[in-house]
Design an enzyme around this catalytic site. Sequence first.
Site, short mmCIF file in Angstrom:
data_model
loop_
_atom_site.label_atom_id
_atom_site.label_comp_id
_atom_site.label_asym_id
_atom_site.label_seq_id
_atom_site.Cartn_x
_atom_site.Cartn_y
_atom_site.Cartn_z
N HIS A 237 0.76 -1.02 0.09
CA HIS A 237 0.06 -0.07 0.00
C HIS A 237 0.82 1.41 -0.05
O HIS A 237 0.53 2.25 -0.81
CB HIS A 237 -0.96 0.09 1.34
CG HIS A 237 -1.86 -1.26 1.37
ND1 HIS A 237 -2.17 -1.80 0.42
CD2 HIS A 237 -2.07 -1.71 2.36
CE1 HIS A 237 -2.95 -3.04 0.64
NE2 HIS A 237 -2.93 -2.93 1.91
N ARG A 462 1.69 6.98 19.99
CA ARG A 462 2.21 7.09 18.55
C ARG A 462 3.14 6.46 18.05
O ARG A 462 3.66 6.34 16.84
CB ARG A 462 2.56 8.49 18.57
CG ARG A 462 1.38 9.65 18.73
CD ARG A 462 2.21 11.00 18.90
NE ARG A 462 3.32 11.22 18.08
CZ ARG A 462 3.36 11.48 16.92
NH1 ARG A 462 2.14 11.50 16.36
NH2 ARG A 462 4.49 11.62 16.02
C1 BG6 Z 1 -4.88 -4.71 4.49
C2 BG6 Z 1 -4.12 -5.15 5.40
O1 BG6 Z 1 -4.39 -4.71 3.09
O2 BG6 Z 1 -5.41 -3.47 4.76
C3 BG6 Z 1 -4.91 -5.05 7.00
O3 BG6 Z 1 -3.74 -6.59 5.58
C4 BG6 Z 1 -5.17 -3.87 7.11
O4 BG6 Z 1 -4.02 -5.39 7.81
C5 BG6 Z 1 -5.74 -3.24 5.80
O5 BG6 Z 1 -6.04 -3.49 8.04
C6 BG6 Z 1 -6.33 -1.77 5.93
O6 BG6 Z 1 -7.31 -1.35 4.78
P1 BG6 Z 1 -8.15 0.02 5.06
O7 BG6 Z 1 -8.91 -0.08 3.70
O8 BG6 Z 1 -9.25 -0.36 5.87
O9 BG6 Z 1 -7.35 1.14 5.19
#
Ligand code: BG6
Length: 482
Positions: A237, A462
């Site tokens: 991400h 934090r």
């Molecule tokens: C996923 C992770 O890809 O993204 C998770 O495996 C995380 O650990 C999630 O909680 C977060 O996604 P969003 O859309 O809720 O920010």
Amino acid sequence: DGKIPHTFVVFGASGDLAKKKIYPTLWWLYRDDLLPKPTKICGYARSKMSIEKLRSNCDAYMKVQPGEQAKYDEFWSLNSYVAGAYDGRTGYELLNQQLEQMENHCKANRIFYLALPPSVYDLVTLNIKNICMSRNGWNRVIVEKPFGRDDVTSKALSDHLASLFDEEQLYRIDHYLGKEMVQNLMTIRFGNKILSSTWNRENIASVQITFKEPFGTQGRGGYFDEFGIIRDVMQNHLIQILSLVAMEKPVSCHPDDIRDEKVKVLKSIPALELSDMVLGQYVGNPDGTTEDARTGYLEDPTVTSTSTTPTFAMAVMKINNERWQGVPFILRCGKALNERKAEVRIQYQDVPGDIFEGNTKRNELVIRVQPGEALYFKMMTKSPGITFDIEETELDLTYEHRYKDSYLPDAYERLILDVFCGSQMHFVRSDELREAWRIFTPILHKIEQEHTKPLPYVYGSRGPKEADRKCEEANFRYYGSY
Ligand code: BG6
């Protein structure tokens, strides 16, 4: 595609992802008349299950509004389900028969969604290819992360998939690419002269990309402990966001032109070293108001009690090209922190030749991904009234106020629709993935081989203090409460 029917196959239909994301997404698209007509859906998993059972598994996540009941029933009437194993041929043969029957043995396009643990990707994709492909329509396969756990395993998976499908048939989902503000990054950067001409090392001091969650592993400890926060969030991400923030302007908005630029900027990033990072692992907060908050990572029964898996990570990344040389890109992510937030913070340099006695703060452009999509620019202004004091204020584009009536679809809605439309713009190409793993594999291996001990931080804080210190060292000036 005119009126050619579509069939959407959900592998892992009884699992968590399917019930929380995939079925709800398909329902919302159907509810809003966005799914091409006709589309039918077929679930596949090991457990025997009726459609009624599948429906009741999903109900809590579907957000059905009063008045939508008839349409909701109609949606489930388009569904079927086949139980079968992931190994052997029998299950897949049954599935294919079911698909042909749903398609009235006519021409149809098929989408296969792998909402599955990675351990069965190889088997399932091989059997899709050998047994379940539509013979006269197109076939597309949606793959969920994790795409391997380092450069070698990811390459093996990529090679396997490439031996079965063309790149045009493969849709590697990174759902952050489906978020409104992540999709907005290109427009912000390349549609505004004032930003495009200051988006460089001459003006920008540092860039911070943050992902914070206020809860722990929440029952996913088994999966999480094997992967850790770097693989779970940072390598995918955050690196995707970074590449959209840092890439050069693509020659057009064609998906491959964009992805060419993303790959190029990733290639300018040297592999990380441990000294570029701060790692943390949360401990319970004895004063926490919930059971979750009082429970440290190591007390999660699905986690090994001696685990050194990080639940927090910060990395200071360098981009060695003409635009960014010397500008730190600080990536920061963690579980069990003080708030839920994902944002990009571009911090501009100090104004040279200060005449305000050191009272100016640096300009910041903040792109808030969630919660509450917003774009705001922090700038100095004269305090209003009979005074010559100065203060910091914001030019504020908060979507909730400016775009009150706009519907912002969930990331999965946009991405699944893109697959129907054949647009790979918001999907990860195999060379992007290769570069991302090149950057992270050496430190991941080092951390695992040396059992590097993460710094403890209290649930709801934090993160480790060391992270803030390292940020300042990297030329990020910390002013606020973020
Ligand atoms: C996923 C992770 O890809 O993204 C998770 O495996 C995380 O650990 C999630 O909680 C977060 O996604 P969003 O859309 O809720 O920010």
